[in-house]
Design a protein around this motif. Structure first.
Motif, short mmCIF file in Angstrom:
data_model
loop_
_atom_site.label_atom_id
_atom_site.label_comp_id
_atom_site.label_asym_id
_atom_site.label_seq_id
_atom_site.Cartn_x
_atom_site.Cartn_y
_atom_site.Cartn_z
N MET A 215 0.83 -1.20 0.00
CA MET A 215 0.00 0.00 0.00
C MET A 215 0.88 1.26 0.00
SD MET A 215 -2.92 1.09 2.68
CE MET A 215 -3.92 -0.34 2.31
N ASN A 216 0.55 2.19 -0.87
CA ASN A 216 1.41 3.37 -1.07
C ASN A 216 0.70 4.65 -0.62
OD1 ASN A 216 3.45 1.78 -2.44
ND2 ASN A 216 1.96 1.65 -4.10
N ILE A 217 1.39 5.40 0.23
CA ILE A 217 0.82 6.65 0.74
C ILE A 217 1.74 7.80 0.35
CG2 ILE A 217 0.03 7.88 2.80
CD1 ILE A 217 -0.17 5.15 4.20
N LEU A 218 1.15 8.82 -0.25
CA LEU A 218 1.90 10.03 -0.61
C LEU A 218 1.53 11.13 0.37
CD1 LEU A 218 3.56 11.81 -2.66
CD2 LEU A 218 1.41 12.10 -3.94
N GLY A 219 2.54 11.67 1.06
CA GLY A 219 2.32 12.82 1.94
C GLY A 219 2.71 14.08 1.20
N ILE B 255 6.94 9.52 0.36
CA ILE B 255 6.18 8.31 0.05
C ILE B 255 6.49 7.23 1.08
CG2 ILE B 255 6.08 6.34 -1.55
CD1 ILE B 255 5.74 8.21 -3.78
N VAL B 256 5.41 6.68 1.63
CA VAL B 256 5.51 5.56 2.56
C VAL B 256 4.86 4.35 1.88
CG1 VAL B 256 4.73 4.68 4.80
CG2 VAL B 256 5.50 7.06 4.59
N SER B 257 5.63 3.29 1.70
CA SER B 257 5.10 2.07 1.07
C SER B 257 5.11 0.94 2.08
CB SER B 257 5.95 1.67 -0.14
OG SER B 257 5.75 2.58 -1.19
N ASP B 258 3.96 0.35 2.30
CA ASP B 258 3.82 -0.73 3.29
C ASP B 258 4.50 -0.37 4.62
OD1 ASP B 258 2.36 -2.25 1.52
OD2 ASP B 258 4.14 -3.17 0.65
N GLY B 259 4.31 0.85 5.04
CA GLY B 259 4.77 1.26 6.36
C GLY B 259 6.22 1.67 6.44
N ARG B 260 6.92 1.69 5.29
CA ARG B 260 8.33 2.07 5.31
C ARG B 260 8.53 3.32 4.46
NH1 ARG B 260 11.10 -1.59 7.74
NH2 ARG B 260 13.09 -0.73 7.09
N LEU B 261 9.31 4.27 4.98
CA LEU B 261 9.60 5.48 4.21
C LEU B 261 10.50 5.11 3.04
CD1 LEU B 261 9.27 8.57 4.07
CD2 LEU B 261 11.36 8.77 5.43
N ILE B 262 10.13 5.57 1.84
CA ILE B 262 10.93 5.30 0.64
C ILE B 262 11.70 6.55 0.23
CG2 ILE B 262 10.86 4.56 -1.78
CD1 ILE B 262 10.00 2.39 0.22
N ALA C 133 2.12 13.20 8.01
CA ALA C 133 0.75 12.95 7.53
C ALA C 133 0.65 11.54 6.96
CB ALA C 133 0.37 14.00 6.49
N ALA C 134 1.69 11.13 6.21
CA ALA C 134 1.66 9.79 5.59
C ALA C 134 1.66 8.70 6.67
CB ALA C 134 2.86 9.63 4.66
N PHE C 135 2.51 8.85 7.68
CA PHE C 135 2.54 7.83 8.75
C PHE C 135 1.29 7.88 9.63
CE2 PHE C 135 7.04 7.24 7.73
CZ PHE C 135 7.14 5.86 7.87
N PHE C 136 0.70 9.07 9.76
CA PHE C 136 -0.56 9.18 10.50
C PHE C 136 -1.62 8.30 9.83
CE2 PHE C 136 -4.61 10.87 11.78
CZ PHE C 136 -4.43 11.31 13.08
N PHE D 45 9.00 0.55 11.19
CA PHE D 45 10.02 1.43 10.59
C PHE D 45 10.59 2.37 11.64
CE2 PHE D 45 11.10 5.55 8.74
CZ PHE D 45 12.06 5.17 7.81
N VAL D 46 11.91 2.57 11.61
CA VAL D 46 12.56 3.58 12.44
C VAL D 46 13.42 4.45 11.53
CG1 VAL D 46 14.26 4.00 14.28
CG2 VAL D 46 12.63 2.11 14.49
N MET D 47 13.29 5.76 11.64
CA MET D 47 14.15 6.65 10.85
C MET D 47 15.46 6.81 11.60
SD MET D 47 13.70 10.53 9.40
CE MET D 47 12.06 10.40 8.74
#
Ligand SMILES: [Fe+2]
Length: 597
Positions: free
Chosen positions: A1-5, A17-24, A353-356, A368-370
């Motif tokens: 699943m892809n989320i664009l913030g 962009i966060v894809s499947d819960g990981r920041l890309i 916003a994307a991780f929210f 995921f950890v940054m």
């Protein structure tokens, strides 16, 4: 699943962009359009993020926008009636925010109907809190966001547990620690958006002799949440006129209208004009401002710690960039662990916003950890080659060599140790406003004159602003009085008195350093460079400043070469390429350093 913030039509426009819960990927628009703090619609940042993720716009499932026009609607309407011109400006921006789906389709020359993503509006400070907690290493932590103003609030706090955040309270317009700092920054003759940094640096040169008066400018207030403060509104004008923020245009750096009132001048004396000489009075006022910010900020943190009993705190918002205050958290509060992601300001809202959406809306678990900041564009060897060839550097007398890593590190360390200034361009660009070893200018921290040399030859910035040290993480406790990690330069610690003469160039006048702790895991090549410098000199520290000259940090190799040519940098490392100017090759000091390697 892809989320664009998307942080759009606001300072530090950005995309992630966060894809499947990981920041890309995550980047601010300023890196592409070369306008510092650029607002507007971040079309180039979105385009880059999609490319990095290998996605088309049609493959995005959710779009997260860190703005919610319906948040605090009652307060907004109340002030809209009192400040009609401000309300009109806000309404224009909100219309633009509502039009983000159309702007997105237009930017990609696509049919609106092909965008199948669901759009989410996340309140500004909730996105800030998500930007720090959901990428932190903590399962359970206190959260605090503090800045100027977003969705009519300036401050928000709560608790993070696993994949959920619970909001405990907020402080709303017109009370704001960020606007307090900005107002006094303006009063001191620094009117530009983002100038608060300068005043934080200036504060170290003064004494907080006006602290009592500043306690009247910002007052503690124990409301039901027990965590409040209020501005002494007589000193401000934004509650009467509205904070005149102009950040609706992409091609302009945002500006803030005048925030302080005549009462502030009556009590503190006349405001300093931008071109007026800085006097000790101004330094003392900067020190008083910083001291009061610390009292209120650390006081809020103490109350949060007392109410929750938690030992970890996640910080966000512009105030979380106050590294001097952050460095005092360990001694002034019960918190033992601090996390501030590198884009703590409004740039970070796209990630938040994307991780929210991923955690708080969709209920997905944490994964995921940054732990590093390198989420921006990177360039291949071929792209770097093309940039070097088209620059004509070889024809201009520069020597260009492609070297194996070990040799490159030795030569680069010798150049730094020989007193030369090195541009250092590697891998993917940093996320956030700090250069953290991929788009940096690196110099010898042992030379007290290096600060003045850097300012005269390259940076052209105020002499009172400090430069920062990058230190091998494993050596932090040897040089600094605290050793808690500071991977993103968001904490300042006192340099051990015995070490202040060892690294005078990045030690500020008050004996502190805004350090970056560098691990091999986060940045192997930068760690190798500092290790080579340590092998050569015995000092595991380099001076690190951002690769730019009064502009956004360089992004592409062409911009790095252009900055190298424009300024008087001695040498430039681009990936595996070492480029040296004639005069730096003739340096006997570098030669003797090289013989020692
Ligand atoms: Fe913000």
């Amino acid at each position: 699943m892809n989320i664009l913030g998307i942080n759009a039509y606001h300072g530090n426009a950005s995309a992630a962009i966060v894809s499947d819960g990981r920041l890309i990927a995550a980047v601010e628009e300023e890196r592409f359009n070369r306008v510092k703090y650029a607002a507007g619609f971040p079309a180039q940042a979105i385009r880059y993020c999609l490319k990095e993720a290998g996605l088309t716009l049609g493959e995005i499932d959710h779009v997260a926008v860190p703005r919610n026009p319906y948040a605090r609607l009652g307060t907004k309407l109340f002030y809209a009636l009192r400040m009609p011109s401000f309300a009109r400006e806000r309404a224009k921006v909100l219309v633009k925010v509502q039009g983000i789906p159309e702007a997105l389709a237009q930017a990609f020359d696509d049919d609106r109907k092909k965008i199948r993503a669901q759009f989410h509006r996340i309140e500004h400070h909730k996105a800030h809190l998500a930007s720090t907690f959901f990428v932190s290493p903590f399962e359970h932590a206190c959260l605090l966001s503090a800045d100027g103003l977003g969705d009519f609030a300036s401050t928000m706090w709560g608790i993070g547990i696993g994949n959920r955040m619970e909001i405990d309270g907020a402080i709303v317009f017109p009370h704001s620690l960020g606007l307090f700092y900005s107002a006094v920054t303006q009063y001191l003759g620094f009117p530009k958006y983002g100038d608060e940094y300068k005043v934080m640096g200036l504060a170290a040169y003064g004494q907080p002799e006006q602290l009592e008066l500043f306690r009247d400018i910002v007052r503690f207030q124990n409301g039901s949440a027990g965590n409040g403060f209020k501005l002494g509104l007589d000193y401000f004008s934004h509650h009467r006129t509205g904070p005149e923020m102009s950040w609706a245009q992409a091609d302009k750096t945002p500006t803030l209208g005048k925030l302080f009132s005549e009462e502030m001048e009556r009590r503190l004396g006349p405001a300093r004009a931008t071109d007026q000489t800085l006097e000790q009075r101004h330094r003392n006022l900067a020190a008083s401002l910083q001291a009061r910010l610390e009292e209120v900020y650390l006081g809020m943190l103490r109350k949060l710690a007392a109410r929750t009993g938690l030992k970890a705190i996640c910080l966000a918002g512009g105030v979380a960039f106050n590294c001097v205050a952050n460095g005092k958290i360990f001694e002034a509060t019960p918190f033992e662990q601090v996390y501030v992601q590198p884009a703590a300001g409004d740039g970070g809202l796209s990630v938040g916003a994307a991780f929210f959406v991923w955690h708080q809306v969709l209920g997905k678990p944490r994964s995921f950890v940054m732990d590093h900041a390198y989420w921006g564009p990177g360039y291949s060897r071929e792209e770097i080659c093309r940039a070097v060839e088209s620059s004509g550097l070889a024809q201009k007398g520069c020597a260009i060599a492609e070297l194996k890593e070990e040799e490159l590190m030795k030569r680069a360390a010798a150049i730094i140790g020989g007193g030369k200034i090195l541009g250092w361009f590697q891998g993917r660009a940093e996320w956030g406003p700090r250069a953290l070893g991929n788009r940096s200018i690196v110099a010898d921290p042992r030379r007290p004159e290096m600060k003045e040399i850097l300012n005269r030859r390259i940076k052209h910035r105020e002499s009172f602003r400090p430069f920062s040290p990058s230190i091998l993480a494993e050596a932090t406790g040897e040089y600094f009085e605290k050793s808690h990690p500071s991977p993103f330069m968001t904490l300042a610690y006192p340099v051990r008195p015995a070490r202040r003469e060892t690294i005078p160039a990045p030690t500020h006048v008050d004996g502190t350093g805004r350090l970056q702790t560098v691990t091999r895991e986060a940045n192997p090549r930068y760690h190798a460079l500092i290790s080579a410098f340590r092998d050569l000199t015995g000092v595991p520290v380099v001076l690190n400043t951002s690769f730019n000259d009064n502009e956004p940090i360089v992004c592409r190799p062409e911009e790095a070469i252009e900055c190298f040519q424009r300024t008087q940098m001695d040498a430039l490392v681009l990936g595996d390429f070492l480029i040296t100017r004639q005069w730096s090759r003739e340096s006997s000091e570098v030669d003797s350093m090289l013989r020692r390697t």
